[in-house]
Structures are given as structure tokens and as C-alpha cells.
Motif scaffolding. Structure first.
Motif, mmCIF file in Angstrom:
data_model
loop_
_atom_site.group_PDB
_atom_site.id
_atom_site.type_symbol
_atom_site.label_atom_id
_atom_site.label_comp_id
_atom_site.label_asym_id
_atom_site.label_seq_id
_atom_site.Cartn_x
_atom_site.Cartn_y
_atom_site.Cartn_z
ATOM 1 N N MET A 302 0.816 -1.207 0.000
ATOM 2 C CA MET A 302 0.000 0.000 0.000
ATOM 3 C C MET A 302 0.857 1.268 0.000
ATOM 4 O O MET A 302 0.447 2.303 -0.534
ATOM 5 C CB MET A 302 -0.939 0.010 1.213
ATOM 6 C CG MET A 302 -1.904 -1.175 1.282
ATOM 7 S SD MET A 302 -2.777 -1.514 -0.275
ATOM 8 C CE MET A 302 -3.788 -0.022 -0.428
ATOM 9 N N SER A 303 2.057 1.194 0.565
ATOM 10 C CA SER A 303 2.908 2.384 0.640
ATOM 11 C C SER A 303 3.431 2.804 -0.720
ATOM 12 O O SER A 303 3.849 3.952 -0.900
ATOM 13 C CB SER A 303 4.083 2.136 1.597
ATOM 14 O OG SER A 303 5.048 1.268 1.021
ATOM 15 N N ILE A 304 3.434 1.906 -1.710
ATOM 16 C CA ILE A 304 3.902 2.264 -3.050
ATOM 17 C C ILE A 304 2.751 2.248 -4.048
ATOM 18 O O ILE A 304 2.949 2.139 -5.248
ATOM 19 C CB ILE A 304 5.037 1.341 -3.525
ATOM 20 C CG1 ILE A 304 4.605 -0.122 -3.493
ATOM 21 C CG2 ILE A 304 6.278 1.541 -2.686
ATOM 22 C CD1 ILE A 304 5.623 -1.066 -4.105
ATOM 23 N N THR A 305 1.537 2.360 -3.535
ATOM 24 C CA THR A 305 0.338 2.398 -4.366
ATOM 25 C C THR A 305 -0.346 3.743 -4.176
ATOM 26 O O THR A 305 -0.399 4.263 -3.062
ATOM 27 C CB THR A 305 -0.627 1.266 -3.964
ATOM 28 O OG1 THR A 305 0.045 0.010 -4.084
ATOM 29 C CG2 THR A 305 -1.865 1.248 -4.855
ATOM 30 N N GLU A 306 -0.840 4.332 -5.241
ATOM 31 C CA GLU A 306 -1.534 5.612 -5.133
ATOM 32 C C GLU A 306 -2.821 5.428 -4.326
ATOM 33 O O GLU A 306 -3.631 4.546 -4.627
ATOM 34 C CB GLU A 306 -1.849 6.165 -6.517
ATOM 35 C CG GLU A 306 -0.612 6.631 -7.265
ATOM 36 C CD GLU A 306 -0.961 7.253 -8.600
ATOM 37 O OE1 GLU A 306 -2.163 7.282 -8.939
ATOM 38 O OE2 GLU A 306 -0.041 7.703 -9.291
ATOM 39 N N LEU A 307 -3.003 6.256 -3.316
ATOM 40 C CA LEU A 307 -4.118 6.093 -2.386
ATOM 41 C C LEU A 307 -4.950 7.367 -2.312
ATOM 42 O O LEU A 307 -4.423 8.469 -2.381
ATOM 43 C CB LEU A 307 -3.594 5.753 -0.987
ATOM 44 C CG LEU A 307 -2.682 4.536 -0.864
ATOM 45 C CD1 LEU A 307 -2.138 4.437 0.545
ATOM 46 C CD2 LEU A 307 -3.426 3.270 -1.244
ATOM 47 N N LEU A 315 -6.507 3.040 6.527
ATOM 48 C CA LEU A 315 -5.294 2.310 6.874
ATOM 49 C C LEU A 315 -4.722 2.775 8.210
ATOM 50 O O LEU A 315 -4.254 1.959 9.010
ATOM 51 C CB LEU A 315 -4.256 2.484 5.761
ATOM 52 C CG LEU A 315 -4.587 1.761 4.451
ATOM 53 C CD1 LEU A 315 -3.652 2.226 3.343
ATOM 54 C CD2 LEU A 315 -4.489 0.252 4.632
ATOM 55 N N ALA A 316 -4.762 4.071 8.461
ATOM 56 C CA ALA A 316 -4.270 4.583 9.736
ATOM 57 C C ALA A 316 -5.066 3.990 10.884
ATOM 58 O O ALA A 316 -4.510 3.574 11.908
ATOM 59 C CB ALA A 316 -4.350 6.108 9.753
ATOM 60 N N GLU A 345 8.553 6.028 1.837
ATOM 61 C CA GLU A 345 7.123 5.882 1.557
ATOM 62 C C GLU A 345 6.443 5.037 2.627
ATOM 63 O O GLU A 345 5.295 5.289 3.006
ATOM 64 C CB GLU A 345 6.900 5.238 0.181
ATOM 65 C CG GLU A 345 7.343 6.084 -0.988
ATOM 66 C CD GLU A 345 8.823 5.935 -1.298
ATOM 67 O OE1 GLU A 345 9.287 6.586 -2.254
ATOM 68 O OE2 GLU A 345 9.509 5.179 -0.577
ATOM 69 N N PHE A 346 7.163 4.030 3.102
ATOM 70 C CA PHE A 346 6.600 3.173 4.140
ATOM 71 C C PHE A 346 6.528 3.911 5.468
ATOM 72 O O PHE A 346 5.536 3.856 6.180
ATOM 73 C CB PHE A 346 7.448 1.901 4.281
ATOM 74 C CG PHE A 346 6.907 0.916 5.290
ATOM 75 C CD1 PHE A 346 5.987 -0.037 4.912
ATOM 76 C CD2 PHE A 346 7.327 0.949 6.612
ATOM 77 C CE1 PHE A 346 5.490 -0.946 5.833
ATOM 78 C CE2 PHE A 346 6.841 0.047 7.535
ATOM 79 C CZ PHE A 346 5.919 -0.908 7.142
ATOM 80 N N VAL A 347 7.596 4.622 5.794
ATOM 81 C CA VAL A 347 7.669 5.320 7.077
ATOM 82 C C VAL A 347 6.653 6.455 7.149
ATOM 83 O O VAL A 347 6.006 6.673 8.173
ATOM 84 C CB VAL A 347 9.085 5.875 7.318
ATOM 85 C CG1 VAL A 347 9.155 6.633 8.641
ATOM 86 C CG2 VAL A 347 10.109 4.744 7.313
ATOM 87 N N ASP A 348 6.502 7.181 6.056
ATOM 88 C CA ASP A 348 5.702 8.401 6.075
ATOM 89 C C ASP A 348 4.216 8.175 5.816
ATOM 90 O O ASP A 348 3.420 9.103 5.945
ATOM 91 C CB ASP A 348 6.229 9.385 5.025
ATOM 92 C CG ASP A 348 7.658 9.811 5.316
ATOM 93 O OD1 ASP A 348 8.066 9.695 6.485
ATOM 94 O OD2 ASP A 348 8.353 10.228 4.376
ATOM 95 N N LEU A 349 3.847 6.944 5.453
ATOM 96 C CA LEU A 349 2.471 6.718 5.047
ATOM 97 C C LEU A 349 1.480 6.916 6.177
ATOM 98 O O LEU A 349 0.420 7.493 5.999
ATOM 99 C CB LEU A 349 2.324 5.310 4.464
ATOM 100 C CG LEU A 349 0.936 4.939 3.935
ATOM 101 C CD1 LEU A 349 0.466 5.921 2.878
ATOM 102 C CD2 LEU A 349 0.934 3.533 3.384
ATOM 103 N N TYR A 350 1.825 6.463 7.361
ATOM 104 C CA TYR A 350 0.868 6.486 8.461
ATOM 105 C C TYR A 350 1.417 7.249 9.648
ATOM 106 O O TYR A 350 2.509 6.966 10.126
ATOM 107 C CB TYR A 350 0.520 5.061 8.899
ATOM 108 C CG TYR A 350 0.168 4.180 7.754
ATOM 109 C CD1 TYR A 350 -0.994 4.394 7.023
ATOM 110 C CD2 TYR A 350 1.021 3.155 7.359
ATOM 111 C CE1 TYR A 350 -1.305 3.607 5.950
ATOM 112 C CE2 TYR A 350 0.711 2.352 6.284
ATOM 113 C CZ TYR A 350 -0.455 2.589 5.582
ATOM 114 O OH TYR A 350 -0.748 1.799 4.509
ATOM 115 N N PRO A 351 0.668 8.186 10.184
ATOM 116 C CA PRO A 351 1.124 8.909 11.366
ATOM 117 C C PRO A 351 1.196 8.031 12.597
ATOM 118 O O PRO A 351 1.802 8.414 13.588
ATOM 119 C CB PRO A 351 0.052 9.997 11.540
ATOM 120 C CG PRO A 351 -1.168 9.444 10.867
ATOM 121 C CD PRO A 351 -0.650 8.648 9.712
ATOM 122 N N VAL A 352 0.610 6.854 12.529
ATOM 123 C CA VAL A 352 0.629 5.984 13.708
ATOM 124 C C VAL A 352 1.857 5.092 13.769
ATOM 125 O O VAL A 352 2.077 4.410 14.759
ATOM 126 C CB VAL A 352 -0.633 5.101 13.744
ATOM 127 C CG1 VAL A 352 -1.854 5.951 13.950
ATOM 128 C CG2 VAL A 352 -0.760 4.276 12.480
#
Length: 381
Positions: A302-307, A315-316, A345-352
Motif C-alpha cells: 500500500m505504501s507504493i500504491t496511489e491512495l 489504513l491509519a 514511503e513506508f515510514v511516512d504513510l501512516y502517522p501511527v
């Protein structure tokens, strides 16, 4: 076209006719091997009408291990289209092959179904065959044979990729761990997706086969070992389905089915079931480990897929929910996020997910607010 004579072909045809009239006749394995080894792309086509219909007829009545028969049949099937295969093997015959205790018969049927992944029109034909789809799902999740399960998992992913009519969440090329989604692929008709997610019996069968609520040895139930295999197969395909059609696996047309298998009010969809409620984390340590691994792979996909923003918010919330209830998964996510080699991209995708700035601090989880640094200098494991 290769005109070189095939040694033993006439003898094999005579042997096949004998097997038609007398199914208990012992197979001449040497003769089958001799002919099969001579087959190539140049000489298979004219042999298909000579051998394949007879092989199919024999397989329907053969009482012993059919692996020698199916090996030749699978090789002959290589250039055949899905529509052509259906003229030689009926839906009923394919269902019987899927239900066979012989893994070679299962693989033969799955080989035919793989051909439906060549075009959206073929997957549309398959979607109409509800009995065949149901038999395929049961074989996929209930077979004890690893090769059959792995082949079925790959086949199902290929079919749904070709059939997908809503690649909104896969609008960029995605490739990782053997999974490839191409943005240039024309959309399918979505009929197989609807057969799975909008047909009550098919949708419910996935939950039933994977839920520990149906653990047992009775009809339609799986024992503990097989239940774990079924859960692992479902988890392995989730990342691919999420990248294709996130909406389909996070919503339900049958909330009563979801709730019967453990989801609470406001919780729905195959993704939530698989990632949150399906695995018995304390009783099945191996499956818990598999869940952690597959959840991380799911996040990587999901981190390398347009969301869309709603998907990011979903996801969060999912990460927050899972991390709050699963310390092992939480620690794994934290370790990955703190690794300097992890893609941003993986690190920054979710604030949690804890960022690298909190390195050196153990994190604590409050489900209402997400992840917060604790007043502890213990390093994140």
C-alpha cells in the motif's frame, strides 16, 4: 510445425483406448514418458484432438493415482484456450477433478482455470460457473497439498487482476515479491469479483473455511492444521487484492456474515476479518508470525500504491487497531520504521507508525490517539 514422427504415439493411442474400456488396466508409465518427452511447441497442436479428449474421458473414471495421465494432459493443454478446454472438459468434470483426493487431478483442473486469466472475456465466462468457482475456493483453502495451495493462490490472484474493473488504487505499476500489477492492463468486467464478494454462498465460504469457529472434522469443517493452512493462503493473497480493489475487501454486502464470524458493529470486510479477527494469536504461534509478516507486506504494497485520502485514513485506523492489540506486530512495525534502509514511503504513510525521530524511545499505544512516545529509555525491540 514439427513433422518429426513421435515414437510410441500409435502404441500410446492403443493403450488409451484400452484404458477407456478397462479403467483398471495398469498404466504403461514408460510409454507415457517416452511420448511426453518428445512433445514440443511445434508438434503439440495436432496431438490435442487425438489425445486430450480420450485422456479427459479416462480421468473421469480412473480409480488409481492419475499423476501420469495428468502430466501428459497438462502438457497438451499448454496452447489450448479456456474456451477450447471447456469443450473437452465440462464444468462438472473440472469440479470432480478439484474434489479429487489426488493432487495431480487438482492441478490439472487449476491449469484449465489459469487459462481464464488470459483475457477478461474468459474470466467473465468462469464467473458464470458458480459451482466451479465454489469448488475452486474449497480446494484452494482446504487442500493439504502445498503445491496445489500455492498454485491456486497464484491462479486466483491472476484471475482477479485480469477481471478487475476498478484499479483505482493500483494506478501505478507495483512490483514486489513476485507480485506485479500493471497500470497499462485494460480493465476487466468485474464479474468474478462480484461472484466472490456479492454472492452470499461464495463469500460466506471464505469466512467459514478460515474461521476457527468452524474448527472440526465434520462435513465442511477443517481440522486445526488445515485451518492454519487456509488462513495462511488467505493472508498471502490479501496484499494483491488490496492493491487491485481496496474498496471490495474493506466493505461487505453481507454484514450478518461478517458479524457471525466475529466482526463487531462498524467492522466489515474480508481485510478486517483476515488482519484483525481471524488468527488465534495465543493458540497458534506460527500463524501469528505469519500474520505479522503478511501485515507488513500488506503495508509495503500500500505504501507504493496511489491512495485516496479515505483509504489513507482507513489504513491509519487499521494500523492503530492492530498495533494496540498486538505487541509483536507493533514492535515489528517500529523496528522497520526506525531502520534507515526502510523506504520513506513506508515510514511516512501512516502517522501511527513511529518516525525515526523517536529512535531510542519505546512507544506506547493509546487506541484513541494512536502511538505516543513513552517516558522510557528502553530501546524499541
Amino acid at each position: 510445425m514439427d513433422d518429426t514422427p513421435i515414437t510410441g504415439l500409435e502404441e500410446l493411442e492403443t493403450h488409451l483406448q484400452l484404458l477407456v474400456s478397462e479403467p483398471d488396466t495398469p498404466l504403461n508409465a514408460k510409454l507415457f514418458d517416452e511420448v511426453e518427452l518428445q512433445l514440443n511447441d511445434g508438434n503439440i497442436s495436432p496431438l490435442i484432438p487425438r489425445l486430450l479428449p480420450t485422456l479427459t474421458q479416462i480421468l473421469l473414471a480412473y480409480p488409481n493415482d492419475p499423476s501420469i495421465l495428468t502430466s501428459l494432459a497438462i502438457k497438451l493443454l499448454r496452447p489450448v484456450t479456456f474456451a477450447q478446454a471447456l469443450t473437452m472438459a465440462s464444468e462438472e468434470a473440472l469440479i470432480r477433478a478439484l474434489q479429487s483426493p489426488a493432487p495431480s487431478a487438482n492441478l490439472l483442473a487449476i491449469t484449465v482455470l489459469q487459462k481464464a486469466a488470459r483475457s477478461p472475456s474468459d474470466t467473465a465466462i468462469l464467473s458464470v460457473m458458480k459451482g466451479l468457482v465454489e469448488a475452486f475456493f474449497r480446494t484452494w483453502l482446504s487442500t493439504p497439498h502445498v503445491e496445489v495451495g500455492e498454485t491456486a493462490t497464484q491462479t486466483l490472484g491472476d484471475l482477479l487482476e485480469v477481471d478487475c474493473d476498478n484499479r483505482s488504487s493500483a494506478s501505478i505499476d507495483t512490483k514486489m515479491r513476485g507480485m506485479q500489477l500493471s497500470s497499462g492492463m485494460p480493465p476487466g468486467q468485474g464479474l468474478l469479483w462480484r461472484r466472490i464478494f456479492q454472492d452470499r454462498e461464495v463469500y460466506e465460504s471464505i469466512f467459514s473455511l478460515c474461521s476457527f469457529q468452524t474448527l472440526g472434522t465434520g462435513h465442511g469443517h477443517l481440522d486445526e492444521r488445515q485451518k492454519s493452512l487456509a488462513q495462511g493462503r488467505l493472508l498471502r493473497i490479501i496484499p494483491r487484492l488490496a492493491a487491485l480493489d481496496f474498496h471490495a475487501i474493506t466493505h461487505t454486502h453481507f454484514p450478518d456474515v461478517d458479524q457471525r464470524f466475529g466482526l463487531q458493529y462498524g467492522e466489515q470486510g474480508l481485510l478486517y476479518f483476515a488482519m484483525v479477527d481471524m488468527v488465534s494469536k495465543q493458540d497458534d504461534v506460527l500463524m501469528h508470525t505469519t500474520l505479522v509478516y503478511m501485515f507488513i507486506e500488506f503495508l509495503e504494497v500500500m505504501s507504493i500504491t496511489e491512495l485516496t485520502q479515505p483509504t489513507v485514513e482507513y489504513l491509519a485506523g487499521l494500523v492503530r487497531k492492530v498495533a494496540a492489540a498486538d505487541e509483536a506486530l507493533y514492535k515489528s512495525l517500529g523496528s522497520i520504521a526506525l531502520n534507515p534502509e526502510t523506504p520513506p514511503e513506508f515510514v511516512d504513510l501512516y502517522p501511527v507508525i513511529p518516525s525515526r525521530e523517536v529512535y531510542g524511545f519505546k512507544m506506547q499505544v493509546d487506541p484513541s490517539v494512536g502511538l505516543q512516545p513513552a517516558n522510557s529509555l528502553d530501546k524499541l525491540a
